[in-house]
Scaffold this motif. Structure first.
Motif, mmCIF file in Angstrom:
data_model
loop_
_atom_site.group_PDB
_atom_site.id
_atom_site.type_symbol
_atom_site.label_atom_id
_atom_site.label_comp_id
_atom_site.label_asym_id
_atom_site.label_seq_id
_atom_site.Cartn_x
_atom_site.Cartn_y
_atom_site.Cartn_z
ATOM 1 N N SER A 34 0.833 -1.200 0.000
ATOM 2 C CA SER A 34 0.000 0.000 0.000
ATOM 3 C C SER A 34 0.871 1.255 0.000
ATOM 4 N N GLU A 35 1.934 1.232 0.774
ATOM 5 C CA GLU A 35 2.859 2.367 0.834
ATOM 6 C C GLU A 35 3.555 2.559 -0.516
ATOM 7 N N SER A 36 3.922 1.468 -1.150
ATOM 8 C CA SER A 36 4.558 1.553 -2.471
ATOM 9 C C SER A 36 3.622 2.186 -3.489
ATOM 10 N N LYS A 37 2.353 1.804 -3.451
ATOM 11 C CA LYS A 37 1.378 2.368 -4.387
ATOM 12 C C LYS A 37 1.174 3.857 -4.123
ATOM 13 N N ARG A 38 1.232 4.249 -2.849
ATOM 14 C CA ARG A 38 1.055 5.661 -2.489
ATOM 15 C C ARG A 38 2.155 6.523 -3.101
ATOM 16 N N GLY A 40 4.007 5.531 -5.765
ATOM 17 C CA GLY A 40 4.112 5.279 -7.197
ATOM 18 C C GLY A 40 5.520 4.930 -7.618
ATOM 19 N N ASP A 41 5.982 5.577 -8.676
ATOM 20 C CA ASP A 41 7.301 5.288 -9.223
ATOM 21 C C ASP A 41 8.422 6.063 -8.540
ATOM 22 N N SER A 42 8.101 6.794 -7.506
ATOM 23 C CA SER A 42 9.118 7.580 -6.804
ATOM 24 C C SER A 42 10.224 6.677 -6.277
ATOM 25 N N PRO A 43 11.474 7.039 -6.520
ATOM 26 C CA PRO A 43 12.574 6.221 -6.004
ATOM 27 C C PRO A 43 12.742 6.366 -4.487
ATOM 28 N N TYR A 44 11.994 7.270 -3.867
ATOM 29 C CA TYR A 44 12.174 7.542 -2.443
ATOM 30 C C TYR A 44 11.051 6.997 -1.575
ATOM 31 N N ARG A 45 10.333 6.006 -2.080
ATOM 32 C CA ARG A 45 9.267 5.426 -1.280
ATOM 33 C C ARG A 45 9.863 4.659 -0.099
ATOM 34 N N HIS A 46 9.038 4.377 0.887
ATOM 35 C CA HIS A 46 9.484 3.681 2.079
ATOM 36 C C HIS A 46 9.535 2.180 1.805
ATOM 37 N N ASN A 47 10.649 1.565 2.162
ATOM 38 C CA ASN A 47 10.803 0.128 1.961
ATOM 39 C C ASN A 47 10.730 -0.643 3.268
ATOM 40 N N SER A 48 10.242 0.018 4.285
ATOM 41 C CA SER A 48 10.095 -0.636 5.584
ATOM 42 C C SER A 48 8.923 -0.013 6.326
ATOM 43 N N LEU A 49 8.563 -0.668 7.409
ATOM 44 C CA LEU A 49 7.481 -0.188 8.259
ATOM 45 C C LEU A 49 8.046 0.080 9.647
ATOM 46 N N VAL A 50 7.519 1.091 10.297
ATOM 47 C CA VAL A 50 7.842 1.336 11.694
ATOM 48 C C VAL A 50 6.851 0.516 12.512
ATOM 49 N N VAL A 51 7.375 -0.261 13.445
ATOM 50 C CA VAL A 51 6.534 -1.136 14.267
ATOM 51 C C VAL A 51 6.232 -0.412 15.582
ATOM 52 N N ILE A 52 4.943 -0.371 15.916
ATOM 53 C CA ILE A 52 4.520 0.306 17.148
ATOM 54 C C ILE A 52 3.773 -0.673 18.058
ATOM 55 N N ASN A 53 3.805 -0.381 19.352
ATOM 56 C CA ASN A 53 3.085 -1.216 20.318
ATOM 57 C C ASN A 53 1.694 -0.636 20.586
ATOM 58 N N ASP A 54 1.012 -1.187 21.557
ATOM 59 C CA ASP A 54 -0.359 -0.745 21.853
ATOM 60 C C ASP A 54 -0.422 0.690 22.369
ATOM 61 N N GLN A 55 0.685 1.194 22.903
ATOM 62 C CA GLN A 55 0.735 2.580 23.396
ATOM 63 C C GLN A 55 1.235 3.539 22.300
ATOM 64 N N ASN A 56 1.332 3.024 21.080
ATOM 65 C CA ASN A 56 1.815 3.778 19.913
ATOM 66 C C ASN A 56 3.257 4.262 20.059
ATOM 67 N N HIS A 57 4.062 3.508 20.808
ATOM 68 C CA HIS A 57 5.485 3.786 20.896
ATOM 69 C C HIS A 57 6.222 2.897 19.897
ATOM 70 N N VAL A 58 7.252 3.453 19.276
ATOM 71 C CA VAL A 58 8.030 2.691 18.305
ATOM 72 C C VAL A 58 8.849 1.632 19.036
ATOM 73 N N VAL A 59 8.741 0.390 18.559
ATOM 74 C CA VAL A 59 9.482 -0.713 19.175
ATOM 75 C C VAL A 59 10.401 -1.420 18.184
ATOM 76 N N GLY A 60 10.331 -1.043 16.903
ATOM 77 C CA GLY A 60 11.199 -1.683 15.916
ATOM 78 C C GLY A 60 10.850 -1.260 14.509
ATOM 79 N N ARG A 61 11.507 -1.953 13.584
ATOM 80 C CA ARG A 61 11.252 -1.741 12.161
ATOM 81 C C ARG A 61 11.152 -3.088 11.473
ATOM 82 N N LEU A 62 10.394 -3.113 10.401
ATOM 83 C CA LEU A 62 10.228 -4.330 9.616
ATOM 84 C C LEU A 62 10.487 -3.964 8.160
#
Length: 189
Positions: A34-38, A40-62
């Motif tokens: 979904s992020e890639s489609k957002r 499009g062909d931009s070379p600067y799209r995000h190739n990872s996701l930020v992982v958050i916990n139930d309190q919306n704190h960042v706990v990692g990356r995928l």
């Protein structure tokens, strides 16, 4: 020329693709697509996701690589994957590892079908000390951390809370802009 600060270059977490740590790996694949489609062909799209916990704190990356690693569960038999990713392995050693551990021998359909039962938290990369930079650190400090850690991005903090992502691409683009300002490169060329 003014030295820029990290907070002028970073992508705020609110603008980065996130996923909950308890989400399935199938959901993670959909989120990255979904992020890639957002973008499009931009070379600067995000190739990872930020992982958050139930309190919306960042706990990692995928990353995309983490998802591919999850598809082949036998990679966990190699032990801590950090030594492999930081090593320079010969082609022969890579072939031996693949054959010895029977990696990627199952049909792709079978490997894909098991993703829905796997959780993001089991495959995400937890950040370690060298992956952080403060939002008011300078461009120079961030470049040094990216280079020395061979990172693709850094997590940006404010009072110990992760507030953004600083990608090596964004640092490089800013470096280029500074070189244009100093007439070191021709922006037309």
């Amino acid at each position: 020329m003014k030295t820029r600060q990290v907070n002028e270059i970073m992508i705020p977490i609110s603008e980065y693709a996130t996923i909950k740590e308890d989400a399935s790996m199938s959901e993670a694949i959909q989120a990255i697509e979904s992020e890639s489609k957002r973008y499009g062909d931009s070379p600067y799209r995000h190739n990872s996701l930020v992982v958050i916990n139930d309190q919306n704190h960042v706990v990692g990356r995928l990353s995309q690589v983490d998802i591919m690693r999850a598809m082949e569960p036998r990679y966990c038999k190699l032990g801590n994957e950090n030594w492999v990713s930081r090593s320079v392995l010969s082609k022969e050693v890579l072939v031996t590892l693949r054959e010895s551990f029977k990696l990627w021998e199952q049909p792709l359909e079978k490997l894909c079908s098991e993703l829905s039962s796997m959780k993001v938290k089991d495959f995400m990369q937890k950040p370690f000390e060298g992956e952080f930079v403060k939002e008011n650190d300078t461009f120079n400090i961030a470049c040094h951390r990216i280079i020395m850690g061979r990172h693709h991005s850094l997590l940006v903090t404010r009072n110990k809370e992760i507030v953004g992502i600083l990608r090596s691409t964004d640092l490089f683009n800013n470096l280029y802009d500074m070189m244009v300002e100093c007439d070191l490169v021709d922006s037309q060329g």
